[in-house]
Design an enzyme around this catalytic site. Sequence first.
Site, mmCIF file in Angstrom:
data_model
loop_
_atom_site.group_PDB
_atom_site.id
_atom_site.type_symbol
_atom_site.label_atom_id
_atom_site.label_comp_id
_atom_site.label_asym_id
_atom_site.label_seq_id
_atom_site.Cartn_x
_atom_site.Cartn_y
_atom_site.Cartn_z
ATOM 1 N N LYS A 18 0.840 -1.204 0.000
ATOM 2 C CA LYS A 18 0.000 0.000 0.000
ATOM 3 C C LYS A 18 0.872 1.250 0.000
ATOM 4 O O LYS A 18 0.661 2.163 -0.792
ATOM 5 C CB LYS A 18 -0.878 -0.010 1.267
ATOM 6 C CG LYS A 18 -1.504 1.329 1.597
ATOM 7 C CD LYS A 18 -2.415 1.271 2.816
ATOM 8 C CE LYS A 18 -1.742 1.543 4.149
ATOM 9 N NZ LYS A 18 -1.460 2.950 4.430
ATOM 10 N N ASN A 19 1.861 1.252 0.912
ATOM 11 C CA ASN A 19 2.625 2.485 1.107
ATOM 12 C C ASN A 19 3.656 2.739 0.016
ATOM 13 O O ASN A 19 4.369 3.746 0.052
ATOM 14 C CB ASN A 19 3.263 2.498 2.501
ATOM 15 C CG ASN A 19 2.198 2.632 3.576
ATOM 16 O OD1 ASN A 19 1.054 3.007 3.280
ATOM 17 N ND2 ASN A 19 2.552 2.313 4.816
ATOM 18 N N ARG A 79 -3.706 10.503 4.536
ATOM 19 C CA ARG A 79 -2.513 11.321 4.717
ATOM 20 C C ARG A 79 -1.584 11.287 3.506
ATOM 21 O O ARG A 79 -0.927 12.281 3.188
ATOM 22 C CB ARG A 79 -1.778 10.815 5.962
ATOM 23 C CG ARG A 79 -0.612 11.659 6.346
ATOM 24 C CD ARG A 79 -0.087 11.248 7.699
ATOM 25 N NE ARG A 79 1.232 11.799 7.943
ATOM 26 C CZ ARG A 79 1.437 12.977 8.500
ATOM 27 N NH1 ARG A 79 0.439 13.723 8.868
ATOM 28 N NH2 ARG A 79 2.676 13.410 8.683
ATOM 29 N N ASP A 123 -4.981 8.187 9.939
ATOM 30 C CA ASP A 123 -5.253 7.519 11.213
ATOM 31 C C ASP A 123 -4.924 8.428 12.385
ATOM 32 O O ASP A 123 -4.026 9.256 12.315
ATOM 33 C CB ASP A 123 -4.404 6.250 11.302
ATOM 34 C CG ASP A 123 -4.796 5.263 10.225
ATOM 35 O OD1 ASP A 123 -5.994 5.028 10.073
ATOM 36 O OD2 ASP A 123 -3.895 4.765 9.534
ATOM 37 N N ASP A 159 4.042 -0.091 12.190
ATOM 38 C CA ASP A 159 2.779 -0.641 11.689
ATOM 39 C C ASP A 159 2.648 -2.147 11.953
ATOM 40 O O ASP A 159 1.662 -2.764 11.551
ATOM 41 C CB ASP A 159 2.614 -0.350 10.191
ATOM 42 C CG ASP A 159 2.434 1.127 9.927
ATOM 43 O OD1 ASP A 159 2.009 1.837 10.858
ATOM 44 O OD2 ASP A 159 2.721 1.576 8.814
ATOM 45 N N ILE A 215 7.669 6.030 17.133
ATOM 46 C CA ILE A 215 7.335 6.780 15.918
ATOM 47 C C ILE A 215 6.147 7.707 16.165
ATOM 48 O O ILE A 215 6.158 8.861 15.758
ATOM 49 C CB ILE A 215 7.023 5.827 14.736
ATOM 50 C CG1 ILE A 215 8.140 4.797 14.562
ATOM 51 C CG2 ILE A 215 6.780 6.618 13.449
ATOM 52 C CD1 ILE A 215 9.497 5.340 14.203
HETATM 53 N N1 EPU Z 1 6.586 13.899 11.506
HETATM 54 C C1 EPU Z 1 6.737 15.200 11.911
HETATM 55 N N2 EPU Z 1 6.773 16.166 10.944
HETATM 56 C C2 EPU Z 1 6.668 15.878 9.629
HETATM 57 C C3 EPU Z 1 6.527 14.536 9.215
HETATM 58 C C4 EPU Z 1 6.485 13.560 10.195
HETATM 59 O O1 EPU Z 1 6.830 15.506 13.102
HETATM 60 O O2 EPU Z 1 6.701 16.806 8.807
HETATM 61 C C5 EPU Z 1 6.521 12.834 12.530
HETATM 62 C C6 EPU Z 1 5.147 12.180 12.509
HETATM 63 O O3 EPU Z 1 4.230 12.913 13.280
HETATM 64 C C7 EPU Z 1 5.436 10.830 13.079
HETATM 65 C C8 EPU Z 1 6.860 10.538 12.573
HETATM 66 O O4 EPU Z 1 7.404 11.801 12.191
HETATM 67 O O5 EPU Z 1 5.457 10.903 14.487
HETATM 68 C C9 EPU Z 1 6.925 9.580 11.396
HETATM 69 O O6 EPU Z 1 6.116 10.037 10.355
HETATM 70 P P1 EPU Z 1 6.437 9.703 8.826
HETATM 71 O O7 EPU Z 1 6.432 10.986 8.089
HETATM 72 O O8 EPU Z 1 7.653 8.847 8.743
HETATM 73 O O9 EPU Z 1 5.177 8.836 8.436
HETATM 74 P P2 EPU Z 1 4.179 9.032 7.209
HETATM 75 O O10 EPU Z 1 4.933 9.251 5.967
HETATM 76 O O11 EPU Z 1 3.119 9.987 7.581
HETATM 77 C C10 EPU Z 1 4.183 6.500 6.561
HETATM 78 C C11 EPU Z 1 3.146 5.426 6.396
HETATM 79 C C12 EPU Z 1 2.605 5.002 7.752
HETATM 80 C C13 EPU Z 1 3.777 4.545 8.622
HETATM 81 C C14 EPU Z 1 4.865 5.635 8.700
HETATM 82 C C15 EPU Z 1 6.090 5.208 9.471
HETATM 83 C C16 EPU Z 1 2.180 5.937 4.282
HETATM 84 C C17 EPU Z 1 0.995 6.363 3.524
HETATM 85 N N3 EPU Z 1 2.052 5.908 5.595
HETATM 86 O O12 EPU Z 1 3.506 7.596 7.174
HETATM 87 O O13 EPU Z 1 1.738 3.899 7.488
HETATM 88 O O14 EPU Z 1 3.307 4.262 9.915
HETATM 89 O O15 EPU Z 1 5.265 6.024 7.372
HETATM 90 O O16 EPU Z 1 6.715 4.112 8.846
HETATM 91 O O17 EPU Z 1 3.209 5.609 3.711
HETATM 92 C C18 EPU Z 1 -0.086 2.446 7.744
HETATM 93 O O18 EPU Z 1 0.227 1.934 6.649
HETATM 94 O O19 EPU Z 1 -0.927 1.916 8.520
HETATM 95 C C19 EPU Z 1 0.575 3.690 8.160
HETATM 96 C C20 EPU Z 1 0.095 4.483 9.103
#
Ligand code: EPU
Length: 417
Positions: free
Chosen positions: A23-24, A93, A117, A306, A328
Amino acid sequence: MSGSIVINGGTPLQGTIGVLGAKNAALKHMVASLLAPGLHTIENVPGILDVAIMGQVLEHVGASCVTDGTTLQIDVPETPNPEAPLELVRQMRASILVLGALLARTGEARVALPGGDDFGARPIDFHLRGLEQMGVEFDLRHGVLHAAAPNGLTGTDIFFEFPSVGATENILLAAVLAKGTTTIGNAAREPELTDLAEYLMKMGAKIDGAGTSTIEVHGVERLGPATHRTVPDRLEAGTYLVAGAMSRGEVTVTDCRPEHLRMELKKLEEAGCDVAITEHTVTVRGPDIPMATDIATLPYPGFHTDMHPQMVAFLSVAGGTSLVTENIYSGRFRYLGELNRMGADIHADGQHVVIRGVENLSGCEIDGCDIRAAAALTIAALRADGVTTINDAQHVDRGYDGFVPKLASLGADIRRT
Ligand code: EPU
């Protein structure tokens, strides 16, 4: 499809199951296709709700998406509409990534602040600061970010204070068509991001270091359409393996990349599972009673956040006390109350989850909470006495293609109502 998942626990899962693309990764490939006009083909795409929502986002910006089984064809226009609609972005997101892609293509973007989420605060400050460094100006009006790069995007040195997956991807998408070289330091190293870089390189992008913590992107004038097969979903694989282990069964997952699950498999072994791998398969046999083990979630190659809820469900019946530390997200704990309702003995203290193993769980009516929580609660229900009903079952549809039929094919007594 909404409704509930109803599970009658107690049957050990047995058998073999294949996983689809991640998915991601697939969601990001869909956005990346906007970077080049023409017909793109993305293979091994799961039939999940998030992909459907992203398809609607792409259609809104002027692309057309046609699915044939797991192959998705995206026809991207010469000039995309630089606006992503509020009602879609709020639901998911990953749609914030259209920001980088639309800025790269059109020099402007209007994107609502994303939803997703509920894991506590999930800011996008790293995305915005990185893009600002590349020459983007932002203005937030009525929940919509108005972004413009009046002089185009220019490569620069960006260093993240945390290796955010989404921020690394957004900068990558912007940088491939920027002027000059962009260096991303403390970049995320997730396999899905490496897969995105591979797709971009097939489109003609010049990228060095994807999969390491320093990525160098040399901007090019124009990209062309490409065909790419999405990397297998390590979370889908991991979820079915933990499900098998929890049920005291033996499950083999095929079409996966075991090297992307090294830490998760190590923890399953520590908890008493037998693990066997080949190049593209993993087999896990669960113990009668898991051993308590401690886990800390970390960016890749650390233990994936995850997979945290699924492992907490598994450890809820361990012979001892386990500690899972969530590094995280600040608030990924809503599902704990649901597990406790089933008889688990778990409490969260700050970012730590203390799990005192119990002998038995018992089925009851609970709420799905989010994608991975709903998967974790299903895992718990597979071992629980009696019937568990998980409401808000649409959460699993966001991330798992055929979740209920796949578990049923392994012998679970499970149905969707
Ligand atoms: N964060 C910040 N500022 C930012 C960006 C992130 O503080 O500008 C913080 C977030 O709040 C979080 C941490 O950094 O506490 C990690 O966030 P990250 O940006 O790495 O996550 P994401 O890109 O929003 C993706 C996946 C998530 C997965 C995370 C971590 C997708 C669509 N989502 O989210 O997947 O948990 O990386 O590996 O790729 C899921 O599939 O169920 C899911 C939630």
